[in-house]
Design a protein around this motif. Structure first.
Motif, PDB file in Angstrom:
ATOM      1  N   PRO A  56      36.479  36.544  44.594  1.00  0.00           N
ATOM      2  CA  PRO A  56      37.095  37.708  44.315  1.00  0.00           C
ATOM      3  C   PRO A  56      37.062  38.368  42.710  1.00  0.00           C
ATOM      4  O   PRO A  56      36.879  39.402  42.336  1.00  0.00           O
ATOM      5  CB  PRO A  56      38.794  37.664  44.545  1.00  0.00           C
ATOM      6  N   LYS A  57      36.886  37.316  41.793  1.00  0.00           N
ATOM      7  CA  LYS A  57      36.473  37.435  40.535  1.00  0.00           C
ATOM      8  C   LYS A  57      35.187  38.162  40.014  1.00  0.00           C
ATOM      9  O   LYS A  57      35.005  39.073  39.629  1.00  0.00           O
ATOM     10  CB  LYS A  57      36.705  36.408  39.490  1.00  0.00           C
ATOM     11  N   GLN A 108      33.476  39.699  42.567  1.00  0.00           N
ATOM     12  CA  GLN A 108      33.640  41.170  43.171  1.00  0.00           C
ATOM     13  C   GLN A 108      34.250  42.030  42.083  1.00  0.00           C
ATOM     14  O   GLN A 108      33.895  43.151  41.964  1.00  0.00           O
ATOM     15  CB  GLN A 108      34.388  41.273  44.437  1.00  0.00           C
ATOM     16  N   ARG A 109      35.482  41.607  41.597  1.00  0.00           N
ATOM     17  CA  ARG A 109      36.056  42.600  40.557  1.00  0.00           C
ATOM     18  C   ARG A 109      34.955  42.775  39.299  1.00  0.00           C
ATOM     19  O   ARG A 109      34.926  44.008  38.907  1.00  0.00           O
ATOM     20  CB  ARG A 109      37.283  42.026  40.101  1.00  0.00           C
ATOM     21  N   SER A 110      34.349  41.909  38.911  1.00  0.00           N
ATOM     22  CA  SER A 110      33.383  42.062  37.893  1.00  0.00           C
ATOM     23  C   SER A 110      32.206  43.027  38.160  1.00  0.00           C
ATOM     24  O   SER A 110      31.998  43.997  37.476  1.00  0.00           O
ATOM     25  CB  SER A 110      32.681  40.741  37.406  1.00  0.00           C
ATOM     26  N   ALA A 160      32.530  45.204  40.205  1.00  0.00           N
ATOM     27  CA  ALA A 160      32.993  46.690  40.628  1.00  0.00           C
ATOM     28  C   ALA A 160      33.289  47.350  39.082  1.00  0.00           C
ATOM     29  O   ALA A 160      33.005  48.519  39.091  1.00  0.00           O
ATOM     30  CB  ALA A 160      34.673  46.374  41.470  1.00  0.00           C
ATOM     31  N   GLU A 161      33.664  46.324  38.286  1.00  0.00           N
ATOM     32  CA  GLU A 161      33.790  46.977  36.985  1.00  0.00           C
ATOM     33  C   GLU A 161      32.395  47.366  36.293  1.00  0.00           C
ATOM     34  O   GLU A 161      32.533  48.355  35.708  1.00  0.00           O
ATOM     35  CB  GLU A 161      34.739  46.065  36.058  1.00  0.00           C
ATOM     36  N   THR A 179      31.209  50.632  37.839  1.00  0.00           N
ATOM     37  CA  THR A 179      32.164  51.746  37.506  1.00  0.00           C
ATOM     38  C   THR A 179      31.734  52.165  36.202  1.00  0.00           C
ATOM     39  O   THR A 179      31.682  53.347  35.870  1.00  0.00           O
ATOM     40  CB  THR A 179      33.585  51.519  37.706  1.00  0.00           C
ATOM     41  N   GLN A 229      33.207  55.172  45.391  1.00  0.00           N
ATOM     42  CA  GLN A 229      33.870  54.249  46.501  1.00  0.00           C
ATOM     43  C   GLN A 229      33.034  53.930  47.484  1.00  0.00           C
ATOM     44  O   GLN A 229      33.104  52.646  47.853  1.00  0.00           O
ATOM     45  CB  GLN A 229      34.959  55.166  46.855  1.00  0.00           C
ATOM     46  N   LEU A 264      30.952  51.111  45.956  1.00  0.00           N
ATOM     47  CA  LEU A 264      31.929  49.789  45.671  1.00  0.00           C
ATOM     48  C   LEU A 264      32.267  49.044  47.016  1.00  0.00           C
ATOM     49  O   LEU A 264      32.129  47.751  46.945  1.00  0.00           O
ATOM     50  CB  LEU A 264      33.143  50.201  44.720  1.00  0.00           C
ATOM     51  N   ARG A 265      32.127  49.985  47.996  1.00  0.00           N
ATOM     52  CA  ARG A 265      32.625  49.203  49.382  1.00  0.00           C
ATOM     53  C   ARG A 265      31.466  48.566  49.664  1.00  0.00           C
ATOM     54  O   ARG A 265      31.708  47.365  50.343  1.00  0.00           O
ATOM     55  CB  ARG A 265      33.102  50.481  50.427  1.00  0.00           C
ATOM     56  N   ASP A 271      30.819  45.469  47.883  1.00  0.00           N
ATOM     57  CA  ASP A 271      32.097  44.270  48.232  1.00  0.00           C
ATOM     58  C   ASP A 271      31.676  43.821  49.489  1.00  0.00           C
ATOM     59  O   ASP A 271      31.836  42.545  49.763  1.00  0.00           O
ATOM     60  CB  ASP A 271      33.459  45.010  48.191  1.00  0.00           C
TER      61      ASP A 271
END
Length: 228
Positions: free
Chosen positions: A41-42, A44-46, A48-49, A52, A168, A171-172, A175
């Motif tokens: 998840p870290k 994936q969050r990285s 995504a950021e 973005t 979105q 990002l999906r 992910d």
């Protein structure tokens, strides 16, 4: 009887040491897998950021190009050419609304043929400065505000509302790809760990058996002496 006692002692030593090694290997594998699973998840969050931020930079950099395309028609207050430019922008930007106003913030066009908002006062929560566009995110849409002009002179304003659906979706998809690749890596890790565990277990069993026989030898000799 001596052989029976010696074999029994060696077998018990083997079970004890093998059990400790098995417990340590399982604990190590569990901790390693837990750390790797928490890392996903870290990542994936990285990602995504980063995606973005790239999207934000692209939109901010696009403000200069949009302004350069509109400024000539704005100075002459040519509504039809302004609408044509806005229509071309729609072909590569997810525009929900596009408003162009003069330097007094009076709306010249909203990009439509009817243009019902012409003459209305444009409301800006934050006033952009020359060559300093403002991008505000509102969940599933964002708003890009920038000035129109040159050499530090403001001749007008533009406010663009953009759909975040493409972002979105990106990002999906990102992910899903990360999750799929992570699942493959996890399976490969488990297979490699299982093979290594079997190999290490086989080698350890031989070494433990030899060690157990060595450790049980003094006890066997004591038993033999007692029987004598």
């Amino acid at each position: 009887m001596l052989r029976t006692i010696r074999a029994r002692l060696a077998f018990n030593f083997t079970l004890l040491i093998a059990g400790l090694i098995f417990l340590m290997l399982c604990l190590t594998l569990w901790l390693s897998y837990g750390m790797l699973d928490g890392l996903r998840p870290k990542l994936q969050r990285s990602f995504a950021e980063t995606q973005t931020l790239n999207e934000k930079n692209v939109l901010l950099n696009s403000a200069g190009y949009l302004g350069d395309q509109l400024i000539g028609h704005l100075a002459a207050e040519e509504i039809a050419p302004l609408n044509d430019e806005i229509e071309q922008f729609r072909s590569w930007l997810p525009i929900q609304s596009f408003v162009v106003a003069d330097q007094d913030r009076r709306i010249l066009t909203d990009g439509s043929a009817a243009n019902p908002r012409r003459g209305q006062l444009l409301s800006l929560a934050r006033e952009p400065l020359p060559r300093q566009p403002i991008l505000e995110s509102h969940g599933d849409w964002s708003q890009l505000s920038f000035t129109l002009g040159g050499d530090g002179q403001v001749l007008g304003y533009a406010v663009v509302s953009l759909s975040s659906a493409a972002l979105q979706t990106s990002l999906r998809m990102l992910d899903e790809q990360v999750t799929e690749q992570w699942a493959r890596a996890s399976r490969s890790l488990l297979l490699g760990a299982g093979f290594s565990f079997v190999l290490i277990g086989f080698i350890a069993a031989i070494l433990i058996w030899r060690l157990s026989r060595s450790l049980s030898q003094p006890i066997s000799e004591m038993v033999a002496a007692a029987e004598s």
